[in-house]
Motif scaffolding. Structure first.
Motif, PDB file in Angstrom:
ATOM      1  N   PRO A   1     -18.021  -3.878 -16.341  1.00  0.00           N
ATOM      2  CA  PRO A   1     -18.679  -3.714 -15.196  1.00  0.00           C
ATOM      3  C   PRO A   1     -19.737  -2.527 -14.858  1.00  0.00           C
ATOM      4  CG  PRO A   1     -16.260  -3.354 -14.888  1.00  0.00           C
ATOM      5  CD  PRO A   1     -16.429  -3.779 -16.413  1.00  0.00           C
ATOM      6  N   GLY A   2     -20.898  -2.585 -14.445  1.00  0.00           N
ATOM      7  CA  GLY A   2     -21.626  -1.478 -14.433  1.00  0.00           C
ATOM      8  C   GLY A   2     -22.181  -1.021 -15.630  1.00  0.00           C
ATOM      9  N   GLY A   3     -21.870  -1.672 -16.841  1.00  0.00           N
ATOM     10  CA  GLY A   3     -22.413  -1.122 -17.980  1.00  0.00           C
ATOM     11  C   GLY A   3     -23.425  -1.786 -18.668  1.00  0.00           C
ATOM     12  N   ALA A   4     -24.018  -1.096 -19.762  1.00  0.00           N
ATOM     13  CA  ALA A   4     -25.240  -1.782 -20.506  1.00  0.00           C
ATOM     14  C   ALA A   4     -24.811  -3.295 -20.983  1.00  0.00           C
ATOM     15  CB  ALA A   4     -25.592  -1.037 -21.613  1.00  0.00           C
TER      16      ALA A   4
ATOM     17  N   GLY B   1     -22.371   0.884 -10.834  1.00  0.00           N
ATOM     18  CA  GLY B   1     -22.336  -0.836 -10.555  1.00  0.00           C
ATOM     19  C   GLY B   1     -22.654  -0.865  -8.896  1.00  0.00           C
TER      20      GLY B   1
ATOM     21  N   TYR C   1     -25.853   7.715 -16.068  1.00  0.00           N
ATOM     22  CA  TYR C   1     -24.606   7.838 -16.895  1.00  0.00           C
ATOM     23  C   TYR C   1     -24.794   8.760 -17.967  1.00  0.00           C
ATOM     24  CZ  TYR C   1     -23.944   3.175 -14.888  1.00  0.00           C
ATOM     25  OH  TYR C   1     -23.531   1.903 -14.097  1.00  0.00           O
TER      26      TYR C   1
ATOM     27  N   LEU D   1     -30.463   0.366 -17.758  1.00  0.00           N
ATOM     28  CA  LEU D   1     -29.588   0.890 -18.760  1.00  0.00           C
ATOM     29  C   LEU D   1     -30.260   0.705 -20.283  1.00  0.00           C
ATOM     30  CD1 LEU D   1     -26.026   0.118 -17.085  1.00  0.00           C
ATOM     31  CD2 LEU D   1     -27.041   2.287 -17.465  1.00  0.00           C
ATOM     32  N   GLN D   2     -30.656  -0.626 -20.201  1.00  0.00           N
ATOM     33  CA  GLN D   2     -31.464  -0.842 -21.351  1.00  0.00           C
ATOM     34  C   GLN D   2     -32.974  -0.660 -21.644  1.00  0.00           C
ATOM     35  OE1 GLN D   2     -30.317  -5.045 -21.895  1.00  0.00           O
ATOM     36  NE2 GLN D   2     -28.200  -4.772 -22.307  1.00  0.00           N
TER      37      GLN D   2
ATOM     38  N   LEU E   1     -29.843  -3.265 -12.529  1.00  0.00           N
ATOM     39  CA  LEU E   1     -28.830  -1.967 -13.226  1.00  0.00           C
ATOM     40  C   LEU E   1     -28.809  -2.252 -15.060  1.00  0.00           C
ATOM     41  CD1 LEU E   1     -26.831   0.084 -13.264  1.00  0.00           C
ATOM     42  CD2 LEU E   1     -24.895  -1.749 -13.120  1.00  0.00           C
ATOM     43  N   VAL E   2     -28.819  -3.451 -15.370  1.00  0.00           N
ATOM     44  CA  VAL E   2     -28.715  -3.273 -16.955  1.00  0.00           C
ATOM     45  C   VAL E   2     -30.075  -3.411 -17.469  1.00  0.00           C
ATOM     46  CG1 VAL E   2     -28.609  -5.355 -18.709  1.00  0.00           C
ATOM     47  CG2 VAL E   2     -26.626  -5.233 -16.870  1.00  0.00           C
TER      48      VAL E   2
ATOM     49  N   PRO F   1     -19.396   4.221 -14.683  1.00  0.00           N
ATOM     50  CA  PRO F   1     -20.281   3.122 -14.780  1.00  0.00           C
ATOM     51  C   PRO F   1     -19.824   2.131 -13.443  1.00  0.00           C
ATOM     52  CG  PRO F   1     -18.966   3.059 -16.955  1.00  0.00           C
ATOM     53  CD  PRO F   1     -18.866   4.461 -16.055  1.00  0.00           C
TER      54      PRO F   1
ATOM     55  N   TYR G   1     -22.959  -5.619 -19.399  1.00  0.00           N
ATOM     56  CA  TYR G   1     -22.612  -6.250 -18.227  1.00  0.00           C
ATOM     57  C   TYR G   1     -22.532  -7.820 -18.490  1.00  0.00           C
ATOM     58  CZ  TYR G   1     -21.903  -5.560 -13.149  1.00  0.00           C
ATOM     59  OH  TYR G   1     -21.174  -5.243 -11.981  1.00  0.00           O
ATOM     60  N   TYR G   2     -23.367  -8.316 -19.275  1.00  0.00           N
ATOM     61  CA  TYR G   2     -23.266  -9.587 -19.466  1.00  0.00           C
ATOM     62  C   TYR G   2     -22.585 -10.118 -20.577  1.00  0.00           C
ATOM     63  CZ  TYR G   2     -25.999 -10.436 -15.377  1.00  0.00           C
ATOM     64  OH  TYR G   2     -26.418 -10.425 -13.923  1.00  0.00           O
TER      65      TYR G   2
ATOM     66  N   ARG H   1     -19.143 -12.847 -15.873  1.00  0.00           N
ATOM     67  CA  ARG H   1     -19.375 -11.552 -16.412  1.00  0.00           C
ATOM     68  C   ARG H   1     -17.929 -11.196 -16.748  1.00  0.00           C
ATOM     69  NH1 ARG H   1     -22.361  -8.956 -11.625  1.00  0.00           N
ATOM     70  NH2 ARG H   1     -22.001 -11.155 -10.803  1.00  0.00           N
TER      71      ARG H   1
END
Lengths: 285, 105
Positions: free
Chosen positions: A196-199, B69, B59, B95-96, B91-92, B65, A201-202, A271
């Motif tokens: 959750p909330g990270g790179a 989010g 981050y 981050l990417q 958000l993704v 994280p 996420y998916y 997710r």
């Protein structure tokens, strides 16, 4: 001696409520089958109280002052907390609390070397408690609820080994401190793999999830602790997958039992990997 | 993200917690973000990262994280079917390091 009459673990991902209608049939079936089995078997076990270990997602305490196990001692547990309602998309509920068991748990665990904390006011529940309560309609039964919000995300958090020690203390507490005729259900709420909330996420780590479920079903605790380390959890999704640690006190408390799972889905829009386990308490080895 | 960068001292964590617990602050953040940010002892680069919606930077500075989010949902939307999906896509992407939408499945 009080008895453990039911034990299960399941994810609480908000999307299994909010995006349920958009999910493919096979993913919907996993959600429905898992929670239908939990709902029916929980009722059939006729517990007086369910002690639910569910991770806190930084909803109740500041990050600078963060408890590892926070017990809700309120007489009623209302949720979801205001900001989470539209996010989860679930209905409001008020589940019956059990202040006597909650306070006894606090005292009992303290005496057994486990630092827990308590809060008397209604805790702020997000998906952790709201999803399982509304999916099982727990609030429409006479079963009381003692929520234990566990730190699985603010490092350093209690690892798998520590969660097993907590579970062993929990079992001792249930057997020795609770009234002799009391029937207790245990529930672990959290996981499976997600970030959750990270790179990522998916990204869902299906290999981790399927192996975790297999080990939970198998009931071999040594194998579980060897493979399902915090390091492996973090690899499968930082800050989220470690929610499965909320299942560990439950497994430790019931001892090595075989379990049943009800399918698995790694549909990306959830997710989160989805699958649950109910343990057969009579099959203790 | 690895935890070695985690910095529990960042004021951005308290900002997110306060907005989560208080609808008035959320409303104010939408109407006058600067006034809300002014009340928190944010590091210069921490504040700049929030203003620029640069989650990678946040981050790297050590933001948790999960609260990152939630910050994205204050900015882009919180409702289950729509806003929260857009928030996680953006958000993704941040981050990417790209601006594409993330495919839904």
């Amino acid at each position: 001696m009080a008895q453990i009459v039911f034990a299960a673990g399941a994810p609480h991902a908000p999307a299994i409520v909010g995006l349920f209608d958009k999910a493919p049939d096979e993913s919907r079936k996993v959600v429905t089958d898992t929670y239908a089995a939990i709902t029916n078997e929980l009722r059939a076990a006729k517990p007086d109280v369910v002690i639910a270990f569910a991770n806190d997602h930084l909803s109740n305490s500041r990050i600078t002052f963060y408890p590892d196990f926070l017990i809700g001692t309120a007489a009623e547990h209302t949720g979801p907390h205001e900001w989470f309602q539209e996010w989860i998309g679930c209905r409001d509920y008020t589940a019956k609390g059990n202040p006597a068991v909650a306070k006894s748990l606090f005292a009992g665990m303290t005496r057994r070397g486990v630092r827990m904390t308590v809060r008397e006011e209604n805790l702020k529940f997000d998906d952790n408690i709201s999803v399982p309560v509304t999916m099982t309609n727990l609030d429409k039964t006479d079963i009381t609820l003692v929520p234990v919000l566990q730190n699985c995300t603010v490092p350093p958090f209690p690892d798998a080994g520590r969660c097993f020690e907590v579970g062993h203390a929990l079992r001792d507490f249930i057997e020795k401190d609770l009234p002799g005729n009391m029937r207790v259900a245990l529930f672990g709420s959290g996981g499976l793999s997600h970030e959750p909330g990270g790179a990522k996420y998916y990204k869902i780590d299906e290999d981790f999830d399927r192996r975790f479920l297999e080990l939970c079903v198998g009931g071999d605790h040594k194998a579980l602790l060897k493979e399902i380390t915090v390091e492996r959890m973090e690899e499968a999704g930082t800050g989220g997958t470690a929610e499965v640690l909320s299942w560990f006190p439950v497994m430790a408390a019931i001892g090595e039992c075989k379990g049943r799972s009800f399918g698995y889905t790694g549909w990306p829009s959830f997710r989160c990997g989805i699958g649950g386990v109910i343990w057969d308490l009579k099959t203790k080895q | 993200m690895a935890w070695e960068k985690f910095n529990p001292n960042l004021a951005a964590h308290d900002l997110v917690q306060d907005m989560k617990w208080n609808p008035e602050i959320r409303k104010e953040f939408k109407q006058n973000e600067k006034a809300v940010l002014d009340r928190y002892p944010l590091l210069l680069e921490e504040r700049k990262a929030i203003e620029e919606r640069d989650f990678r930077k946040l981050y790297d500075l050590g933001m948790h994280p999960y609260l990152g989010g939630q910050l994205s949902r204050f900015i882009w939307g919180n409702d289950a079917g729509k806003g929260a999906v857009e928030a996680s896509n953006k958000l993704v992407a941040s981050l990417q390091g790209h601006t594409r939408d993330i495919p839904k499945s």
